[in-house]
Design an enzyme around this catalytic site. Structure first.
Site, PDB file in Angstrom:
ATOM      1  N   LYS A 195       0.671  -1.370  -0.124  1.00  0.00           N
ATOM      2  CA  LYS A 195       0.081   0.002  -0.004  1.00  0.00           C
ATOM      3  C   LYS A 195       0.957   1.141   0.198  1.00  0.00           C
ATOM      4  O   LYS A 195       1.162   1.562   1.108  1.00  0.00           O
ATOM      5  CB  LYS A 195      -1.022   0.242   1.242  1.00  0.00           C
ATOM      6  CG  LYS A 195      -2.206   1.371   1.227  1.00  0.00           C
ATOM      7  CD  LYS A 195      -2.348   1.801   2.934  1.00  0.00           C
ATOM      8  CE  LYS A 195      -1.115   2.486   2.695  1.00  0.00           C
ATOM      9  NZ  LYS A 195      -1.203   3.689   1.802  1.00  0.00           N
TER      10      LYS A 195
ATOM     11  N   GLU B 243      10.183   1.266  10.382  1.00  0.00           N
ATOM     12  CA  GLU B 243      11.320   2.124   9.655  1.00  0.00           C
ATOM     13  C   GLU B 243      10.207   3.347   9.637  1.00  0.00           C
ATOM     14  O   GLU B 243       9.783   4.102   8.669  1.00  0.00           O
ATOM     15  CB  GLU B 243      11.560   1.642   8.426  1.00  0.00           C
ATOM     16  CG  GLU B 243      12.693   0.877   8.387  1.00  0.00           C
ATOM     17  CD  GLU B 243      14.387   1.377   8.369  1.00  0.00           C
ATOM     18  OE1 GLU B 243      14.591   0.160   8.455  1.00  0.00           O
ATOM     19  OE2 GLU B 243      14.531   2.186   8.704  1.00  0.00           O
TER      20      GLU B 243
ATOM     21  N   GLU C  42       9.956  15.803  15.222  1.00  0.00           N
ATOM     22  CA  GLU C  42      10.384  16.204  13.528  1.00  0.00           C
ATOM     23  C   GLU C  42      10.394  16.504  12.976  1.00  0.00           C
ATOM     24  O   GLU C  42       8.643  17.392  12.654  1.00  0.00           O
ATOM     25  CB  GLU C  42      10.057  14.818  13.202  1.00  0.00           C
ATOM     26  CG  GLU C  42      10.761  14.138  11.433  1.00  0.00           C
ATOM     27  CD  GLU C  42      10.400  13.345  11.174  1.00  0.00           C
ATOM     28  OE1 GLU C  42       9.152  12.675  11.686  1.00  0.00           O
ATOM     29  OE2 GLU C  42      11.114  12.575  10.860  1.00  0.00           O
TER      30      GLU C  42
HETATM   31  N1  LIG Z   1      12.997   5.623   8.642  1.00  0.00           N
HETATM   32  C1  LIG Z   1      13.222   5.711   7.855  1.00  0.00           C
HETATM   33  O1  LIG Z   1      13.559   4.968   7.031  1.00  0.00           O
HETATM   34  C2  LIG Z   1      11.869   5.852   6.665  1.00  0.00           C
HETATM   35  C3  LIG Z   1      11.794   6.781   5.731  1.00  0.00           C
HETATM   36  C4  LIG Z   1      10.856   7.850   5.102  1.00  0.00           C
HETATM   37  C5  LIG Z   1      10.440   8.076   6.129  1.00  0.00           C
HETATM   38  N2  LIG Z   1       9.997   8.037   7.615  1.00  0.00           N
HETATM   39  C6  LIG Z   1       9.036   8.390   8.392  1.00  0.00           C
HETATM   40  O2  LIG Z   1       7.635   8.601   7.409  1.00  0.00           O
HETATM   41  C7  LIG Z   1       7.260  10.002   7.814  1.00  0.00           C
HETATM   42  C8  LIG Z   1       7.000  10.571   6.765  1.00  0.00           C
HETATM   43  O3  LIG Z   1       5.902   9.731   6.030  1.00  0.00           O
HETATM   44  P1  LIG Z   1       4.238   9.764   6.113  1.00  0.00           P
HETATM   45  O4  LIG Z   1       3.726  10.767   6.448  1.00  0.00           O
HETATM   46  O5  LIG Z   1       3.492   8.845   5.051  1.00  0.00           O
HETATM   47  O6  LIG Z   1       4.108   8.870   7.127  1.00  0.00           O
HETATM   48  P2  LIG Z   1       2.834   8.135   8.186  1.00  0.00           P
HETATM   49  O7  LIG Z   1       2.760   7.166   9.168  1.00  0.00           O
HETATM   50  O8  LIG Z   1       1.613   9.031   7.494  1.00  0.00           O
HETATM   51  O9  LIG Z   1       2.234   7.131   6.327  1.00  0.00           O
HETATM   52  C9  LIG Z   1       3.432   6.182   6.143  1.00  0.00           C
HETATM   53  C10 LIG Z   1       2.074   5.374   4.945  1.00  0.00           C
HETATM   54  O10 LIG Z   1       1.492   4.587   6.518  1.00  0.00           O
HETATM   55  C11 LIG Z   1      -0.337   4.861   5.813  1.00  0.00           C
HETATM   56  N3  LIG Z   1      -0.961   4.493   7.055  1.00  0.00           N
HETATM   57  C12 LIG Z   1      -1.410   5.721   7.353  1.00  0.00           C
HETATM   58  N4  LIG Z   1      -2.359   5.164   9.014  1.00  0.00           N
HETATM   59  C13 LIG Z   1      -2.631   4.155   8.699  1.00  0.00           C
HETATM   60  C14 LIG Z   1      -3.453   3.772   9.215  1.00  0.00           C
HETATM   61  N5  LIG Z   1      -3.649   3.307  10.169  1.00  0.00           N
HETATM   62  N6  LIG Z   1      -3.134   1.795   8.699  1.00  0.00           N
HETATM   63  C15 LIG Z   1      -2.315   1.476   7.500  1.00  0.00           C
HETATM   64  N7  LIG Z   1      -1.702   2.536   7.402  1.00  0.00           N
HETATM   65  C16 LIG Z   1      -1.186   3.673   7.305  1.00  0.00           C
HETATM   66  C17 LIG Z   1      -0.125   5.793   5.232  1.00  0.00           C
HETATM   67  O11 LIG Z   1      -1.240   5.569   3.730  1.00  0.00           O
HETATM   68  C18 LIG Z   1       1.289   5.746   4.198  1.00  0.00           C
HETATM   69  O12 LIG Z   1       1.118   4.800   3.621  1.00  0.00           O
HETATM   70  C19 LIG Z   1       8.123  10.569   8.786  1.00  0.00           C
HETATM   71  O13 LIG Z   1       8.358  10.592   9.941  1.00  0.00           O
HETATM   72  C20 LIG Z   1       9.577  10.314   8.209  1.00  0.00           C
HETATM   73  O14 LIG Z   1      10.681  10.378   9.572  1.00  0.00           O
HETATM   74  C21 LIG Z   1      11.082   7.564   8.348  1.00  0.00           C
END
Ligand SMILES: NC(=O)c1ccc[n+]([C@@H]2O[C@H](COP(=O)([O-])OP(=O)(O)OC[C@H]3O[C@@H](n4cnc5c(N)ncnc54)[C@H](O)[C@@H]3O)[C@@H](O)[C@H]2O)c1
Ligand SMILES: O=C[C@H](O)CS(=O)(=O)O
Length: 470
Positions: free
Chosen positions: A166, A241, A373
């Protein structure tokens, strides 16, 4: 959506927006429970055969996918710039970086070794073999829409798992392009599936289904915790991650030009929307003024604009909420005594979600930008006196993804690196992530590692066989 080797449409669709212009650039199916369950069916069926293919066969299919991504890397980059906003040179860099995981794991597929263990009695032989976990649910963020998929999918397929993906709702077109190339590469139907749509509905469907044996998630710590809780219902393996809040530490003996070049690369890559970007900058007090001057001069060279335009290195943020968060951090910092020393005039002439790179000095650890962050081009700079002080301040967070240390003193470098509570340390290096090395966080920045031989272990189960002989 791409499920069981077919392109699936749904009545309901959702728009894809270009963050630089706020224009609609496309739309994708808004999948839900039905499509999520169908993807599990397909992946579960396909697992029976894909897991039985030889390592060489799986390697060859991944190599074909790698070749196709290489051939289409500019196209993939253009899609990323349009739907995520990163400048074209960075998007091309990401396409190459994403593909480097496919290449690395096309080879690693052939090196999944087991072991024999000396028995304590003469009539037994003890063996350990490694077998694929099964169906893996892959949920990825918008900030690196290609690399965060391949960094999971390449090792998963190499190990013999099947995947249901997803992508983030902001960047589905990149995932769809990767699926097109996977289809063309001959990845069998059901092995690689993409479901676009309602995150919570899709997530809950996958969490509840006991046929899904692993959740591999990249995203915010908040959602990571939620998925980890849900995965416990059926005791799924998880790789998380999550968020970062990287300290960038410059000691007085550092090569200042190198430190400034590196902090620019770390802080402003993807306009600061990177999990490992420098979120707070600590500079030893004896070189503070010199650092600030060099840093301001370097930031002044950055060009802001639409990522499609030549020479742009600061693109838009993903949406207006992201802009709001950066402004909230900036206001909080100045309210608590920080001084804006660069970027005070915001951009008027650009549509879209643009914000100028801003530097604040006299930052203190009570400010939001030193605690949360920021995920944007705000650089808070704080001075420190001693090694002990800066290690304590750097570790005083629930995050533990990446940290950076700049010094020419090898003893200091290793002493500090060993005491920093982070999964990734950039030692005189602002861009540590590579496919052959383990990437991941400690504390609330995650569980597990991606990259290197560690990355494939996340998709393998260890089986112990004890053979009685006569
Ligand atoms: N550690 C790493 O390698 C790494 C890499 C990239 C980004 N990030 C982190 O990701 C964040 C930014 O990305 P974002 O805004 O997409 O994060 P997010 O957590 O809002 O979303 C990430 C994914 O999760 C999905 N999602 C959201 N709510 C969900 C739920 N209830 N059930 C299932 N899936 C759900 C979203 O649709 C998306 O596909 C930042 O905190 C960044 O630090 C970490
Ligand atoms: O945003 C998170 C990515 O993992 C950054 S990197 O490209 O792996 O350094």
């Amino acid at each position: 959506m791409y499920i069981n080797g077919d392109w699936i449409q749904t009545e309901e669709q959702f728009n894809v927006i270009n963050p630089a212009t706020n224009e609609v650039i496309g739309f994708v199916p808004n999948g839900g429970t039905k499509e999520a369950a169908y993807a599990v069916d397909a992946a579960y069926t396909a697992f029976k055969t894909w897991s039985q293919r030889t390592a060489v066969e799986r390697s060859q299919v991944l190599k074909k996918w790698h070749q196709l991504i290489e051939m289409h890397k500019e196209e993939l980059a253009a899609i990323m710039t349009e739907e995520q906003g990163k400048p074209t040179n960075e998007a091309l860099g990401e396409a190459i970086y994403a593909n480097s995981f496919v290449e690395w794991y096309s080879e690693e597929a052939k090196r999944i070794y087991g072991e024999t263990i000396p028995a304590s009695v003469s009539n037994k032989r003890l063996f350990v073999i490694k077998q694929p976990v099964g169906v893996v649910a892959v949920i990825t963020p918008w900030n690196f829409p290609a690399a965060m998929i391949t960094r999971k999918v390449a090792p998963a397929l190499a190990a013999g798992c099947t995947v249901i993906i997803k992508p983030a709702e902001q960047t589905p077109l990149t995932a769809i392009k990767l699926a097109e190339l996977a289809h063309e590469a001959g990845i069998p139907k059901g092995v690689f599936n993409i479901v676009t749509g309602q995150p919570q509905t899709i997530g809950e469907t996958w969490l509840k289904d006991s046929r899904v044996r692993k959740i591999s998630f990249t995203g915010s710590t908040e959602i990571g915790k939620l998925l980890m809780k849900g995965a416990s219902e059926t005791v799924k393996k998880v790789s998380l991650e999550l968020g970062g809040q990287a300290p960038f530490i410059v000691f007085e003996d550092a090569d200042l030009d190198d430190a400034v070049t590196s902090v620019i690369a770390s802080k402003y890559r993807n306009t600061g929307q990177t999990c490992v970007c420098a979120n707070r900058i600590y500079v030893q007090e004896t070189i503070y003024d010199k650092f600030i001057e060099k840093f301001k001069t370097a930031v002044n060279e950055l060009k802001i604009g639409n990522g499609m335009d030549e020479g742009v290195n600061i693109g838009p943020l993903i949406d207006s909420d992201a802009i709001e968060k950066v402004n909230q951090h900036l206001k909080n910092a100045t309210d608590l005594g920080a001084q804006i020393i660069y970027g005070e005039q915001q951009i008027e002439h650009l549509k879209g979600n643009f914000i100028k790179p801003t530097i604040v000095s006299h930052a203190t650890d009570q400010m939001l930008c030193m605690i949360e962050e920021t995920f944007g081009p705000l650089a808070p700079v704080s001075s420190f006196k001693t090694e002990e002080e800066v290690i304590h301040r750097a570790n005083n967070t629930q995050y533990g993804l990446a940290a950076y240390v700049f010094t020419e003193n090898i003893n200091l470098a290793l002493r500090v690196s060993e005491q920093l509570e982070y999964g990734v340390i950039g030692l005189n290096d602002g861009m540590p992530a590579v496919p052959q090395a383990p990437f991941g966080g400690v504390k609330e920045s995650g569980l597990g590692r991606e990259g290197g031989h560690y990355g494939i272990e996340e998709f393998l189960e260890v089986k112990y066989i004890s053979l009685g002989i006569k």
